[in-house]
Design a protein around this motif. Sequence first.
Motif: not given
Length: 215
Positions: A95-102, A141-150, A154-157
């Motif tokens: 569920x959290x992964x789906x949230x992240x994908x959104x 974050x406007x660009x979440x990929x550059x946030x501390x939670x990047x 990731x593909x690893x996640x």
Amino acid sequence: MDLDSQEYDKLKVSDSEVRKIVLSYLVHNCFKETAETFIACSGMKRTADCSVDIDKRKPIYNHVLEGNVLKAVELTNLLAVDLLPTNKDVNFELLTLHFVELVRAKDCAGALEFAQKELRDFSEQEHYREKLQDCMALLAYEEPETSPMFSLLSMDHRQSVADALNCAILAHANLPSYTSMERLLQHTTVVRQYLNQELGKDGPPVFTLKAYLKG
């Protein structure tokens, strides 16, 4: 108990046992074509449910890797209807992964709506609260990929969640949830740690896969 670490170097493992270890890894990770080629080339006997098992799990595994989480959930519910309702940890990861994908898709409104509907109950449990907070923080974050939670994007996640779901499906079907290779590495690590503690400088160094692969 007197232990001679050199005795372990003299132990021989048969080719058939090695082949079984390799095959279990291939089947576990849904490498169907490679597993079938390996069986044919090695002369091993094919198990009746080998390809069927992979055919059921591989689409689910691939959907998670591709970020199509809801489709993976749908297929999982068809395969094992009670798995996700009873395995809260894996369900939470999906569920959290789906949230992240959104969030990745810049659908912040959809992410918030999904969180309110599907993730609210998890916020009341300390076990999930920290990761849930990290996920929600991506919205700032406007660009979440550059946030501390990047790392959540990731593909690893995705790989980690896919592996967890795959293991859960196998366990639900009363099949080994870990490969023989993983078990062997775990046992090797424990034995080497024990020998190192017991024999000190005369014993073998502590085993790590990273150091072994470099050797």
